[in-house]
Write a protein that holds these residues in place. Structure first.
Motif, PDB file in Angstrom:
ATOM      1  N   UNK A  29       0.815  -1.018  -0.054  1.00 13.10           N
ATOM      2  CA  UNK A  29      -0.016   0.040   0.085  1.00 13.10           C
ATOM      3  C   UNK A  29       1.059   1.132   0.169  1.00 13.10           C
ATOM      4  N   UNK A  30       2.091   1.286   0.966  1.00  9.01           N
ATOM      5  CA  UNK A  30       2.877   2.320   0.878  1.00  9.01           C
ATOM      6  C   UNK A  30       3.657   2.654  -0.516  1.00  9.01           C
ATOM      7  N   UNK A  31       3.883   1.620  -1.111  1.00 14.40           N
ATOM      8  CA  UNK A  31       4.651   1.398  -2.421  1.00 14.40           C
ATOM      9  C   UNK A  31       3.646   2.096  -3.365  1.00 14.40           C
ATOM     10  N   UNK A  32       2.357   1.895  -3.394  1.00 13.99           N
ATOM     11  CA  UNK A  32       1.283   2.380  -4.238  1.00 13.99           C
ATOM     12  C   UNK A  32       0.746   3.884  -3.869  1.00 13.99           C
ATOM     13  N   UNK A  33       1.092   4.371  -2.547  1.00 16.29           N
ATOM     14  CA  UNK A  33       0.456   5.497  -2.318  1.00 16.29           C
ATOM     15  C   UNK A  33       0.892   6.886  -3.425  1.00 16.29           C
ATOM     16  N   UNK A  34       2.131   6.850  -3.817  1.00 11.45           N
ATOM     17  CA  UNK A  34       2.458   8.080  -4.514  1.00 11.45           C
ATOM     18  C   UNK A  34       1.762   8.022  -5.725  1.00 11.45           C
ATOM     19  N   UNK A  35       1.476   6.777  -6.295  1.00  8.36           N
ATOM     20  CA  UNK A  35       0.700   6.651  -7.843  1.00  8.36           C
ATOM     21  C   UNK A  35      -0.707   7.091  -7.327  1.00  8.36           C
ATOM     22  N   UNK A  36      -1.113   6.457  -6.201  1.00  7.87           N
ATOM     23  CA  UNK A  36      -2.726   6.723  -6.001  1.00  7.87           C
ATOM     24  C   UNK A  36      -2.740   8.267  -5.816  1.00  7.87           C
ATOM     25  N   UNK A  39      -2.769   9.975  -9.252  1.00  4.08           N
ATOM     26  CA  UNK A  39      -4.046   9.722  -9.805  1.00  4.08           C
ATOM     27  C   UNK A  39      -5.030  10.776  -9.284  1.00  4.08           C
ATOM     28  N   UNK A  40      -5.143  10.717  -7.838  1.00  3.61           N
ATOM     29  CA  UNK A  40      -6.187  11.806  -7.158  1.00  3.61           C
ATOM     30  C   UNK A  40      -5.769  12.802  -7.703  1.00  3.61           C
ATOM     31  N   UNK A  41      -4.935  13.359  -7.176  1.00  3.02           N
ATOM     32  CA  UNK A  41      -4.427  14.836  -7.180  1.00  3.02           C
ATOM     33  C   UNK A  41      -4.389  15.476  -8.594  1.00  3.02           C
ATOM     34  N   UNK A  42      -3.509  14.787  -9.375  1.00  4.91           N
ATOM     35  CA  UNK A  42      -3.111  15.357 -10.812  1.00  4.91           C
ATOM     36  C   UNK A  42      -4.237  15.028 -11.697  1.00  4.91           C
ATOM     37  N   UNK A  43      -4.731  13.734 -11.980  1.00  5.24           N
ATOM     38  CA  UNK A  43      -5.666  13.537 -13.064  1.00  5.24           C
ATOM     39  C   UNK A  43      -7.190  13.819 -12.449  1.00  5.24           C
ATOM     40  N   UNK A  44      -7.604  13.320 -11.437  1.00  4.44           N
ATOM     41  CA  UNK A  44      -8.965  13.755 -10.929  1.00  4.44           C
ATOM     42  C   UNK A  44      -8.946  15.058 -10.485  1.00  4.44           C
ATOM     43  N   UNK A  45      -8.106  15.446  -9.831  1.00  5.63           N
ATOM     44  CA  UNK A  45      -8.137  16.937  -9.494  1.00  5.63           C
ATOM     45  C   UNK A  45      -8.042  17.852 -10.389  1.00  5.63           C
ATOM     46  N   UNK A  46      -7.290  17.643 -11.275  1.00  8.07           N
ATOM     47  CA  UNK A  46      -7.328  18.654 -12.405  1.00  8.07           C
ATOM     48  C   UNK A  46      -8.674  18.580 -13.292  1.00  8.07           C
ATOM     49  N   UNK A  47      -8.956  17.476 -13.471  1.00  3.40           N
ATOM     50  CA  UNK A  47     -10.386  17.131 -14.204  1.00  3.40           C
ATOM     51  C   UNK A  47     -11.498  18.148 -13.563  1.00  3.40           C
ATOM     52  N   UNK A  48     -11.571  17.853 -12.227  1.00  2.00           N
ATOM     53  CA  UNK A  48     -12.576  18.616 -11.670  1.00  2.00           C
ATOM     54  C   UNK A  48     -12.384  20.175 -11.557  1.00  2.00           C
ATOM     55  N   UNK A  49     -10.993  20.510 -11.372  1.00  2.00           N
ATOM     56  CA  UNK A  49     -10.782  21.885 -11.592  1.00  2.00           C
ATOM     57  C   UNK A  49     -11.047  22.533 -12.607  1.00  2.00           C
ATOM     58  N   UNK A  50     -10.926  21.590 -14.055  1.00  2.00           N
ATOM     59  CA  UNK A  50     -11.468  22.162 -15.448  1.00  2.00           C
ATOM     60  C   UNK A  50     -12.772  22.565 -15.240  1.00  2.00           C
ATOM     61  N   UNK A  51     -13.430  21.497 -14.714  1.00  2.00           N
ATOM     62  CA  UNK A  51     -14.877  21.404 -15.076  1.00  2.00           C
ATOM     63  C   UNK A  51     -15.523  22.714 -14.017  1.00  2.00           C
ATOM     64  N   UNK A  52     -14.893  22.791 -13.134  1.00  2.00           N
ATOM     65  CA  UNK A  52     -15.222  24.070 -12.076  1.00  2.00           C
ATOM     66  C   UNK A  52     -15.117  25.414 -12.758  1.00  2.00           C
ATOM     67  N   UNK A  53     -13.993  25.428 -13.648  1.00  2.00           N
ATOM     68  CA  UNK A  53     -13.540  26.643 -14.369  1.00  2.00           C
ATOM     69  C   UNK A  53     -14.427  26.827 -15.370  1.00  2.00           C
ATOM     70  N   UNK A  54     -14.997  26.010 -15.790  1.00  2.00           N
ATOM     71  CA  UNK A  54     -15.898  26.032 -16.962  1.00  2.00           C
ATOM     72  C   UNK A  54     -17.166  26.858 -16.724  1.00  2.00           C
ATOM     73  N   UNK A  55     -17.453  27.080 -15.308  1.00  2.00           N
ATOM     74  CA  UNK A  55     -18.819  27.705 -14.954  1.00  2.00           C
ATOM     75  C   UNK A  55     -18.221  29.027 -14.361  1.00  2.00           C
ATOM     76  N   UNK A  56     -16.840  29.492 -14.825  1.00  2.00           N
ATOM     77  CA  UNK A  56     -16.526  30.833 -14.303  1.00  2.00           C
ATOM     78  C   UNK A  56     -16.545  31.687 -15.605  1.00  2.00           C
ATOM     79  N   UNK A  57     -16.102  32.891 -15.364  1.00  2.00           N
ATOM     80  CA  UNK A  57     -16.228  33.959 -16.380  1.00  2.00           C
ATOM     81  C   UNK A  57     -14.555  33.959 -16.488  1.00  2.00           C
ATOM     82  N   UNK A  58     -13.703  33.191 -15.973  1.00  2.00           N
ATOM     83  CA  UNK A  58     -12.198  33.319 -16.204  1.00  2.00           C
ATOM     84  C   UNK A  58     -11.699  33.896 -17.519  1.00  2.00           C
ATOM     85  N   UNK A  59     -10.662  34.829 -17.616  1.00  2.00           N
ATOM     86  CA  UNK A  59     -10.112  35.029 -18.847  1.00  2.00           C
ATOM     87  C   UNK A  59      -8.575  34.417 -18.644  1.00  2.00           C
TER      88      UNK A  59
END
Lengths: 311, 413
Positions: A29-36, A39-59
């Motif tokens: 589990x420890x060995x796999x923790x960095x990968x997990x 996955x959570x922060x970079x892939x899923x996190x960025x995905x959610x961040x992108x979706x959130x930003x699509x509801x803003x008026x960001x320029x």
């Protein structure tokens, strides 16, 4: 995904066994923790961040206000995005089916134990070693009416020969498909060939005894056996379709007009050139949703349903 | 034994790194820019050499492609590790860096150097935010130049056109002779650049400012605008079939090699003529087409990321001095193809196009601020989409095009 697969082999028959397996599970589990985490922060996190930003008026810089569905309304009123969406469907269907058909035929050809097999294999696979940028530039030159094929044929004396797809609004997207096929068919061939070589020799002997014509063996016996190869090739080609960007940039820059625009280019342009993070992320979100919609039935059929049946 | 040598080598190298770091602290400037082509890097070298002469260390961080470079630089500024100085185009690109206090105001230097008096007003206005300079302009590029092949015009017995209706007329005559009348890099950026040259040349400076600046739909609903759009549409017939997708420098090459007669581009295209060994006024000429020669001007600026480090501030001050030194300005702009941002320097040593440019701009009425100054990138991008659709689709009516501009004004501002 990873954590589930670790737990699966443990058989909790007795308490001691469970404790021992917990002890062995911990380092894993420890060995796999960095990968997990990645996955959570970079892939899923960025995905959610992108979706959130699509509801803003960001320029230029991200800004966390609430803009409702305005960006999506603008997106679907935008000719360029609609054209991009149509283009990616045209490209996707023709590119994937074309690569599979051409790749399969090339693999069958090589499988006939032709002389100089190594040479053909290299020649067929070679385009794949080019980057899309090189492919795009080369095909741009080759298809340019004033420089390439058209000029060549006209110089040979066929004055009326016309092949101007590259600069023709309606046909330009098909030149992208042609370049894509040239690039991707070799890989498909390699995968298919590996599959063909794995087909049991006895099957061929049996078919020969029964007097079945060769083409029939390929279509009715070999092709069904190659299903895993076809799936693999399709998945690989499909990722190429979704991220299609560099080929278009190198070959047509989305032109003539907006005739060869694709969604990934729309996203890139709006995020990095036009300081329109809101619209860019909205387009990225639509791409994500489309991919999920296309993949969901397949994932369901492949992973969810069989597991459910076994349980 | 080997252990000790290794340790000492290790400490030595650490000490070395540390000491070079401390030494370079004094006047080390990391400069982020996107001047990567041959002419461009030669011009940026002028700055680098002058700064080195002034006792500094120039660390060149060139990133190919404006958008890439800006993204990289902005990310570093937001992340708290900015370069010492960074390039932008004159205009709105750094607006949000100013409003987020990420760049330093240089108004003290501006007042000492009388920038407001010696630079053209559009350039000053484009660099000043809330009454203060936040960037240092370094050059002026004219964007709506028409380059023409003098031999082709002489052979055809034609004068270079002065207005756009004339241009279409003589274009048709040249076409009949089998010459490409207009060399165009058929990429959205250059199609849009041509459109802007037509708007400012035929529609006038006010129409240009209203279209790209105030962005009210009224302007595009005038008959004059429709006429301008239709004129632009007629120019489709003047380009060759190989135009779509062509790079701008390949289009310039058509004029250089006597295949095409005319070519619209910014004055950076001069670099191509120079590289081919041609001289302005001899093999090629340059002119501004339009009833009155209005020059659309933009250029480059450098911003200085905010810092509290005294040494870095001093380095930035020195850089500002170097950038605007009159001799450096002339040398830099000769290589860059632009003209000095200071109107008070003597341009007689520059080529005839640069002199023409300087002469036109000496009358403030001829200075028109560029799209990059007037419009946010979002609007200019939407305009570019509309222009490229209209240009490449001869069946599209002027009204449909105007309708697209109206929706760009609504959605992308």
């Amino acid at each position: 995904m990873e954590t589930i697969s670790i737990r699966a082999p443990s058989t909790p028959s007795s308490a001691t066994k469970a404790r021992r397996s917990a002890r062995t599970r911990l380092p894993a589990a420890i060995a796999l923790l960095p990968t997990a985490l990645v996955v959570l922060v970079v892939y899923i996190g960025c995905m959610l961040w992108t979706v959130r930003l699509s509801f803003t008026s960001s320029t230029l810089l991200p800004k966390l206000d609430w803009f409702g569905l305005t960006q999506y309304m603008r997106l679907f009123a935008n000719d360029r995005f609609v054209t991009s969406a149509e283009n990616i469907v045209i490209f996707g269907v023709l590119f994937i089916s074309g690569c599979l058909i051409i790749g399969f035929l090339m693999a069958v050809f090589i499988d006939q134990n032709v002389r100089g097999e190594g040479l053909f294999r290299t020649v067929f696979l070679y385009p794949y070693s080019m980057s899309f940028v090189v492919t795009g530039v080369a095909w741009q030159w080759f298809l340019n009416p004033g420089l390439g094929l058209q000029k060549l044929v006209r110089d040979m004396g066929f004055e009326s020969f016309t092949f101007d797809w590259l600069v023709n609004q309606r046909m330009a997207i098909y030149t992208i498909v042609i370049a894509g096929l040239w690039h991707g068919s070799g890989l498909t061939m390699a995968i298919m060939l590996a599959g063909l070589r794995g087909v049991d020799k006895d099957l061929w002997k049996a078919a020969k005894v029964d007097g079945i014509p060769t083409w029939r063996v390929y279509t009715s016996v070999v092709l069904p056996l190659l299903r895993p190869m076809v799936v693999t090739a399709t998945v690989l080609l499909a990722t190429g379709v979704v991220k299609l960007y560099d080929l278009v940039v190198a070959m047509t820059l989305g032109g003539p007009g907006i005739a060869t625009e694709v969604p990934a280019k729309f996203v890139m342009d709006h995020l990095f050139e036009r300081n329109n993070i809101g619209l860019g992320t909205a387009a990225a979100t639509i791409m994500l949703i489309t991919v999920v919609i296309v993949l969901a039935p397949w994932v369901y059929a492949r992973y969810v349903r069989p597991q459910g049946r076994h349980a | 034994m080997s252990m000790t040598t290794r340790v000492s080598a290790y400490t030595l190298s650490i000490a070395l790194i540390w000491s070079t770091g401390a030494f370079a602290q004094q006047m080390k400037a990391e400069v982020l820019h996107w001047w990567t082509s041959a002419g461009e890097s030669a011009s940026v070298k002028v700055f680098a050499d002058q700064f080195t002469k002034a006792g500094g260390t120039w660390v060149d961080n060139a990133i190919a492609g404006g958008a890439n470079a800006r993204t990289a630089g902005i990310n570093r500024m937001v992340g708290g590790n900015p370069p010492t100085m960074m390039q932008f185009n004159t205009g709105k690109q750094f607006d949000e860096l100013v409003s987020n206090d990420l760049v330093r105001d240089v108004d003290q230097q501006a007042q000492a150097g009388k920038w407001r008096q010696i630079m053209p007003k559009p350039i000053v206005d484009a660099t000043v935010r809330e009454g203060k300079f936040f960037a240092v302009p370094v050059n002026i590029h004219g964007q709506n130049w028409m380059f023409y092949n003098t031999k082709i015009f002489a052979d055809a017995g034609l004068e270079p056109p002065k207005t756009f209706p004339e241009l279409v007329e003589s274009g048709e005559k040249l076409k009949a002779k089998g010459i490409i009348p207009l060399a165009l890099g058929g990429q959205p950026t250059w199609e849009h650049n041509l459109f802007r040259a037509v708007v400012v040349g035929h529609g006038g400076a006010d129409m240009f400012r209203q279209l790209y600046g105030t962005r009210k739909p009224d302007v595009v609903k005038t008959p004059k605008f429709k006429e301008t759009v239709e004129l632009f549409g007629k120019m489709r017939g003047l380009v060759d079939p190989g135009s779509p997708g062509r790079n701008w420098n390949d289009a310039t090459a058509l004029v250089i090699t006597n295949k095409a007669a005319m070519h619209f581009n910014g004055d950076w295209a001069k670099g191509e003529f120079i590289a081919a060994g041609q001289t302005a006024g001899k093999e090629y000429g340059c002119t501004v087409v339009g009833q009155e020669p209005k020059l659309v001007i933009g250029g480059d600026v450098f911003v200085f990321p905010a810092t509290k480090d005294k040494a870095a501030l001093a380095t930035q001050d020195k850089l500002i001095q170097v950038l605007l030194d009159p001799a450096t300005q002339i040398e830099f702009n000769k290589k860059k193809g632009s003209i000095p941002v200071r109107m008070d320097v003597d341009v007689s040593s520059m080529d005839i196009c640069a002199q023409k440019s300087h002469a036109i701009l000496s009358d403030p009425a001829n200075q028109v601020e560029s799209m990059e100054i007037l419009s946010p990138p979002n609007f200019s991008g939407a305009m570019q989409d509309a222009v490229t659709q209209y240009w490449n689709n001869p069946n599209m009516s002027a009204d449909a095009f105007i309708e697209k501009i109206v929706s760009a004004m609504r959605d992308a501002t």
